[in-house]
Structure formats: C-alpha cells, structure tokens
Write a protein that holds these residues in place. Structure first.
Motif, PDB file in Angstrom:
ATOM      1  N   GLU A   1       0.983  -1.609  -0.365  1.00  0.00           N
ATOM      2  CA  GLU A   1       0.107  -0.142   0.035  1.00  0.00           C
ATOM      3  C   GLU A   1       0.913   1.495   0.244  1.00  0.00           C
ATOM      4  OE1 GLU A   1      -2.664  -0.201   3.734  1.00  0.00           O
ATOM      5  OE2 GLU A   1      -3.900  -2.204   2.358  1.00  0.00           O
ATOM      6  N   PHE A   2       2.145   1.630   0.039  1.00  0.00           N
ATOM      7  CA  PHE A   2       3.332   2.246   1.106  1.00  0.00           C
ATOM      8  C   PHE A   2       4.402   2.488  -0.647  1.00  0.00           C
ATOM      9  CE2 PHE A   2       1.773   1.833   4.721  1.00  0.00           C
ATOM     10  CZ  PHE A   2       0.648   2.686   5.394  1.00  0.00           C
ATOM     11  N   ALA A   3       4.798   1.288  -0.645  1.00  0.00           N
ATOM     12  CA  ALA A   3       5.203   0.288  -1.745  1.00  0.00           C
ATOM     13  C   ALA A   3       4.807  -0.135  -2.769  1.00  0.00           C
ATOM     14  CB  ALA A   3       6.613  -0.947  -0.932  1.00  0.00           C
ATOM     15  N   PRO A   4       3.751   0.435  -3.774  1.00  0.00           N
ATOM     16  CA  PRO A   4       3.509  -0.019  -4.848  1.00  0.00           C
ATOM     17  C   PRO A   4       4.035  -1.101  -5.473  1.00  0.00           C
ATOM     18  CG  PRO A   4       2.686   1.912  -4.303  1.00  0.00           C
ATOM     19  CD  PRO A   4       3.297   1.931  -3.512  1.00  0.00           C
ATOM     20  N   ALA A   5       5.528  -0.171  -5.757  1.00  0.00           N
ATOM     21  CA  ALA A   5       6.325  -0.440  -6.984  1.00  0.00           C
ATOM     22  C   ALA A   5       7.558  -1.076  -7.046  1.00  0.00           C
ATOM     23  CB  ALA A   5       7.159   0.908  -7.629  1.00  0.00           C
ATOM     24  N   CYS A   6       7.384  -1.407  -5.558  1.00  0.00           N
ATOM     25  CA  CYS A   6       8.014  -2.947  -4.941  1.00  0.00           C
ATOM     26  C   CYS A   6       7.879  -4.640  -5.057  1.00  0.00           C
ATOM     27  CB  CYS A   6       8.641  -2.720  -3.421  1.00  0.00           C
ATOM     28  SG  CYS A   6       9.501  -3.514  -2.980  1.00  0.00           S
ATOM     29  N   HIS A   7       8.630  -4.654  -6.514  1.00  0.00           N
ATOM     30  CA  HIS A   7       9.347  -5.587  -6.919  1.00  0.00           C
ATOM     31  C   HIS A   7       9.528  -6.835  -5.589  1.00  0.00           C
ATOM     32  CE1 HIS A   7       9.917  -4.790 -11.255  1.00  0.00           C
ATOM     33  NE2 HIS A   7       8.712  -4.630 -10.983  1.00  0.00           N
ATOM     34  N   ARG A   8      10.506  -6.250  -4.799  1.00  0.00           N
ATOM     35  CA  ARG A   8      10.405  -7.630  -4.760  1.00  0.00           C
ATOM     36  C   ARG A   8       9.390  -8.704  -3.014  1.00  0.00           C
ATOM     37  NH1 ARG A   8      13.018  -6.202   0.887  1.00  0.00           N
ATOM     38  NH2 ARG A   8      13.043  -3.918   0.409  1.00  0.00           N
ATOM     39  N   PHE A   9       8.587  -6.896  -2.973  1.00  0.00           N
ATOM     40  CA  PHE A   9       7.187  -7.680  -1.998  1.00  0.00           C
ATOM     41  C   PHE A   9       6.062  -8.650  -3.111  1.00  0.00           C
ATOM     42  CE2 PHE A   9       7.935  -3.717   0.832  1.00  0.00           C
ATOM     43  CZ  PHE A   9       9.403  -3.998   1.506  1.00  0.00           C
ATOM     44  N   LYS A  10       6.784  -7.655  -4.278  1.00  0.00           N
ATOM     45  CA  LYS A  10       5.312  -8.194  -5.263  1.00  0.00           C
ATOM     46  C   LYS A  10       6.038  -9.767  -4.848  1.00  0.00           C
ATOM     47  CE  LYS A  10       3.794  -4.381  -8.132  1.00  0.00           C
ATOM     48  NZ  LYS A  10       3.742  -4.049  -8.964  1.00  0.00           N
ATOM     49  N   ILE A  11       7.360 -10.111  -5.219  1.00  0.00           N
ATOM     50  CA  ILE A  11       7.527 -11.529  -5.297  1.00  0.00           C
ATOM     51  C   ILE A  11       7.747 -12.723  -4.317  1.00  0.00           C
ATOM     52  CG2 ILE A  11      10.095 -12.052  -5.846  1.00  0.00           C
ATOM     53  CD1 ILE A  11       8.347 -12.028  -8.587  1.00  0.00           C
ATOM     54  N   LEU A  12       7.799 -11.724  -3.084  1.00  0.00           N
ATOM     55  CA  LEU A  12       7.301 -12.381  -1.931  1.00  0.00           C
ATOM     56  C   LEU A  12       6.334 -13.043  -1.672  1.00  0.00           C
ATOM     57  CD1 LEU A  12       8.777 -13.574   0.498  1.00  0.00           C
ATOM     58  CD2 LEU A  12       8.225 -11.260   1.802  1.00  0.00           C
ATOM     59  N   LYS A  13       5.120 -12.432  -1.860  1.00  0.00           N
ATOM     60  CA  LYS A  13       3.498 -12.324  -1.848  1.00  0.00           C
ATOM     61  C   LYS A  13       3.472 -13.645  -2.967  1.00  0.00           C
ATOM     62  CE  LYS A  13      -1.208 -10.206  -2.475  1.00  0.00           C
ATOM     63  NZ  LYS A  13      -1.725  -8.727  -3.199  1.00  0.00           N
ATOM     64  N   ALA A  14       4.100 -13.173  -4.433  1.00  0.00           N
ATOM     65  CA  ALA A  14       3.807 -14.524  -5.353  1.00  0.00           C
ATOM     66  C   ALA A  14       4.203 -15.895  -4.671  1.00  0.00           C
ATOM     67  CB  ALA A  14       4.353 -13.916  -6.758  1.00  0.00           C
ATOM     68  N   GLU A  15       5.369 -15.419  -4.001  1.00  0.00           N
ATOM     69  CA  GLU A  15       5.988 -17.057  -3.798  1.00  0.00           C
ATOM     70  C   GLU A  15       5.346 -17.744  -2.382  1.00  0.00           C
ATOM     71  OE1 GLU A  15      10.547 -18.891  -2.082  1.00  0.00           O
ATOM     72  OE2 GLU A  15       9.571 -16.522  -2.338  1.00  0.00           O
ATOM     73  N   CYS A  16       4.743 -17.026  -1.400  1.00  0.00           N
ATOM     74  CA  CYS A  16       3.717 -16.994  -0.439  1.00  0.00           C
ATOM     75  C   CYS A  16       2.526 -17.835  -0.959  1.00  0.00           C
ATOM     76  CB  CYS A  16       3.694 -16.032   0.787  1.00  0.00           C
ATOM     77  SG  CYS A  16       4.875 -16.246   1.354  1.00  0.00           S
ATOM     78  N   LEU A  17       2.389 -16.656  -2.259  1.00  0.00           N
ATOM     79  CA  LEU A  17       0.530 -17.641  -2.416  1.00  0.00           C
ATOM     80  C   LEU A  17       0.839 -18.468  -2.767  1.00  0.00           C
ATOM     81  CD1 LEU A  17      -0.522 -14.023  -4.254  1.00  0.00           C
ATOM     82  CD2 LEU A  17      -1.469 -15.295  -2.385  1.00  0.00           C
ATOM     83  N   ALA A  18       1.520 -19.118  -3.997  1.00  0.00           N
ATOM     84  CA  ALA A  18       2.460 -20.669  -4.643  1.00  0.00           C
ATOM     85  C   ALA A  18       2.013 -21.216  -3.292  1.00  0.00           C
ATOM     86  CB  ALA A  18       3.748 -20.555  -5.131  1.00  0.00           C
ATOM     87  N   MET A  19       2.968 -21.455  -2.656  1.00  0.00           N
ATOM     88  CA  MET A  19       3.305 -22.168  -1.164  1.00  0.00           C
ATOM     89  C   MET A  19       1.529 -22.138  -0.702  1.00  0.00           C
ATOM     90  SD  MET A  19       6.275 -22.458  -1.325  1.00  0.00           S
ATOM     91  CE  MET A  19       6.770 -23.400   0.356  1.00  0.00           C
TER      92      MET A  19
END
Length: 476
Positions: free
Chosen positions: A152-170
């Motif tokens: 919400e504060f870092a909408p352009a952060c690829h690192r946060f998006k990737i971590l979220k995506a990895e956890c969604l996969a898990m």
C-alpha cells in the motif's frame, strides 16, 4: 543577458509544464519540464517538478534520479527530499526513505507530509521484519498479509510482490501467484525472481517439465539464484523417479515401483499435487501386491493432500470393496459421483450400495461354510455336516444357554440350505433382492421339517445317548 533569456524561456516551459500537470496530462508536462531542464540544467525545482510528473506516471526509478539530482543541486529543497523519500518508499527501500524524510523534517520540523511519510516508512520496515520471521515459520498467510500492507506504501516494489507471489504459490493459490509474477515479467522479462515464481507455480501444479524450463531461464539470468537452483534440482529428480516408477509398474515389477515411488515421495514434501499422485500410484502398487490395507492408507494420504483427486477416491473405494468395507466404499463412490456424474460412476455407486445391503443380511454361505461358487452337492454336504453338528438333540445334555445357541444355529443352517438349494431363491439372494417378496418369508419355515425331509422323513434319523456326552447316529 543570455543567461537571463535562457532562464525566462525555461520558466515559460516550466509554467506550461505546470499547466499540463494541473490538467493531469503528465506526458506533456514531462516534455515541458524536460525542455526547462535543457535550458537551465542547474535548477533544482525543474528536476523536482519532473520527478513529481514521473511519479504520477508510475516511473518511480526515473523519478528517484530526478529527485536526487534536485537535492544535490539544493540540499535545502524540502520538496526534493520528500519526493526522494517517496520514490525510495514506493520502490521498497524504506530505510533510505526514512533518511530522506528525516532530512525534510530537519529543514521543516512541522512539515505534516514529512511526519506522515516517516511513519509510513517505519511501518513498512516493521512489516518486512514480521514477514521475514513468518516466512521462516512457514506462516505464508501472515506473510501475504504483511506484503499487502507494505505494498500500500510501496506499490512499485518488485521484491515485496515476488515474496507475496512465492507465498501464494506455497498456499496453492497458483493463479494469483502467476498473475503477480507475469505482471513483473511484462515489465522486466529478465527478472530471475519472477521467473522462479512462475516456475514454482507450474512445479506445484505438477507441470514439472515446463517448470524446469522457467527454473533454467531464471538461473541463466542469475546463476547464483539459490531457490531456483534447489527447485530445479528437485523438479528434475522428482520427474525422473516418477517416470522410473511408472516404467517399473508397467513392466509388472511392483516391488521396484513401490521403492521408486517411496523415494520420490521423499524428495519434496511441499509439492502437494505431485505427491498426491505418487501416493495414489503407490496405492495402486499395493493393491496389485494384495496389500489392501496399505493401499487404502496410501489413497487416504493422497486425498488428504488433494481432496479433489477423483482417481484416489476410486482406487480407495475399490480397495474398500475388496476388503468388504462397503460403507466406506459407498462414501467414496458418493463423493466421486457428486463430483463427476457419469454413468460409470453411478453404476459403481449402485454396486457398492447393493453389496452394502447384502452385507447387512445373514451370510448364508458363511453359515454353511461354503464358497459362493459352491455346487449343489457341496451345499448338500455342508448342510448335512452343519445340521448334525447343531441339531438340538445332540446338545440335550448341555446347559440351557448352550442349547439355546445351538438351536439358533440349527435354525440358521436350515434357513441357509432352504435358500441356497433352491436355484430361484439363490439367484434372488445373490443379486441382493429381498427374499420376503413372492412368498419367500423366512420367518415361516421350520428347521426340523427341513431336517426330516433331508434325512428321509419320520423315523429316518435320531440321536441316542450311549453315555454322558456321547451320541451315536441311528438311521432307519
């Protein structure tokens, strides 16, 4: 004089840029701010304005460069520090953002925007810490929650998006994870982390060959990518073991197939779909080896991992049928038929329900001690043996309790013989039909009459005692 003219022209470009900015035409605003910078490349406000425009266009990395240039030219430029901090925060560098907002507060300690953004940056730092701890604990839902708040504060952060995506996969939320990774790859096709997550989704969906391709591509972009390296190695090993197991099974080498499937199950406990298939395959092997209890256990493990796995339910149901656990078989076939209403599944359910119904009746074959395929002569011999064994006269000297039990067994033997010796009744019994229909009420027959008829009528047979507990058979 020339510098003055350049400045005036630059200011004119800036004013035009401001006008387009106000109209939210950020591309034109960017063009005019660029013209102003070209005229006066040492003016901090021009870089600051262009940074603001780039931020509105979502180009935070480019905006960061302009914001940093603005404060290099004028360290007292508060809005420049605010924009630098905002770009750092949007890109996920919360520590750098804090330093920028702190500098803005040093210059203007009452600046409300700087105060709020400083709090936001510290909140992101806290979310990062919590997420890191929870990832180690494998609490992936909590990590997704933290990353959603941070984004919400870092909408352009690829690192946060990737971590979220990895956890969604898990968590097995593959479409969501793929969507996040694909969005990043559209912007940056060489992003090794996004390639890894894309491969991870395919890997967990049992598309192992395609997954390996993504892992290999990720390793080309980043040869030291540890997660991609481990995942690629596991995927290749899992694929090889599973294929070897399948080959051994097809060749009839069930012992080797069992060993290979077991080894495959030890490779990666996180790969739920593939492991569900491996458990089902091993269950099939156990059923071939007639280890039906082990087969049931394997199929149960499969459906615990994937409760939509029809093949595992069907395999377990068949094992339940083979072990005469008909209620359990009916339950599995009902689950299958609810999911896939095919004629085949309906018939399997009907058969299981029929066997369940039959199992709750008296087992006349068991009572006589004969096989279901016993011949007429075998049924007669079995009746002779059991009738003589349980005849009440044989147990006249026993206790009342024993006499009652033997009388009951004698009656059941006569009942069994009545049904199994009559082709019509036997056919109805074998097919699970009700025997009380068409005058076959089993409560009306007399076991003694059957006995007398079998042994030749009145006086044809009797029990006589020759001493305590001793009997001899007398035929007329």
């Amino acid at each position: 004089m020339i510098l003055c003219l350049l400045f005036r022209e630059a200011e004119s470009f800036k004013e035009q840029g401001n006008a387009y900015y106000a109209k939210k035409d950020y591309n034109e605003a960017y063009n005019y701010y660029t013209k102003a910078i070209d005229m006066c490349p040492k003016n901090a406000s021009y870089y600051g304005n262009r940074a603001a425009t780039l931020m509105m266009l979502g180009r935070f990395r480019d905006a960061l460069g302009d914001a940093q240039q603005s404060v290099r030219l004028d360290d007292s430029f508060v809005r420049g520090h605010l924009r630098e901090g905002k770009c750092h925060l949007s890109l996920g560098n919360a520590m750098a953002a804090c330093r920028s907002f702190q500098r803005a507060l040093e210059l203007d300690h009452k600046n409300a925007q700087a105060q709020q953004e400083f709090k936001n940056a510290n909140a992101v730092i806290e979310y990062e810490k919590i997420a890191e701890t929870d990832f180690e604990k494998r609490d992936f839902r909590k990590v997704v929650f933290c990353m959603d708040r941070a984004l919400e504060f870092a909408p352009a952060c690829h690192r946060f998006k990737i971590l979220k995506a990895e956890c969604l996969a898990m968590l097995g939320r593959y479409p969501e994870a793929q969507s996040v990774a694909s969005d990043i790859l559209r912007m940056d096709s060489t992003n090794a982390d996004a390639l890894y997550v894309r491969g991870l989704c395919l890997y967990y969906e049992d598309c192992i060959e395609k997954a390996v391709q993504f892992f290999v591509q990720a390793l080309r972009m980043a040869p030291d990518h540890e997660k991609a390296c481990v995942a690629c190695r596991n995927a290749k090993a899992l694929k090889a073991k599973k294929e070897d197991g399948n080959k051994a099974f097809k060749e009839g080498n069930y012992k080797l197939a069992y060993e290979l499937y077991t080894e495959a199950l030890g490779i990666d406990p996180n790969n739920i779909k593939t492991n569900a298939k491996l458990y089902c395959n091993r269950g099939t092997v156990n059923s071939k080896l007639r280890k039906l209890d082990d087969a049931i256990e394997d199929c149960t493990s499969a459906v615990k991992l994937d409760d939509t796995y029809i093949k595992a339910y069907l395999r377990r149901a068949q094992c339940y049928m083979d072990t005469e656990q008909y209620e359990e078989a009916v339950r599995d076939y009902e689950k299958v038929y609810q999911t896939e209403k095919t004629k085949e599944h309906k018939q399997l359910l009907k058969n299981a329900q029929m066997e369940l119904k039959k199992s709750k009746r008296k087992d006349y074959y068991k009572i006589l001690g004969v096989d279901k395929n016993a011949s007429e002569d075998e049924i007669k011999k079995a009746y002779r043996k059991r009738a003589l064994m349980h005849h009440p006269d044989r147990h006249s000297g026993a206790s009342a309790e024993v006499q009652k039990e033997e009388e009951k067994k004698f009656k059941e033997v006569g009942e069994a013989f009545t049904i199994l010796s009559d082709p019509k009744k036997k056919t109805r019994y074998d097919s699970g039909q009700d025997l009380d229909e068409e005058g076959m009420n089993m409560g009306d027959f007399d076991a003694n009459n059957i006995f007398k008829a079998f042994f030749g009528g009145p006086g044809g047979f009797s029990f006589e005692a020759s001493g305590p507990g001793n009997f001899f058979f007398q035929f007329g």
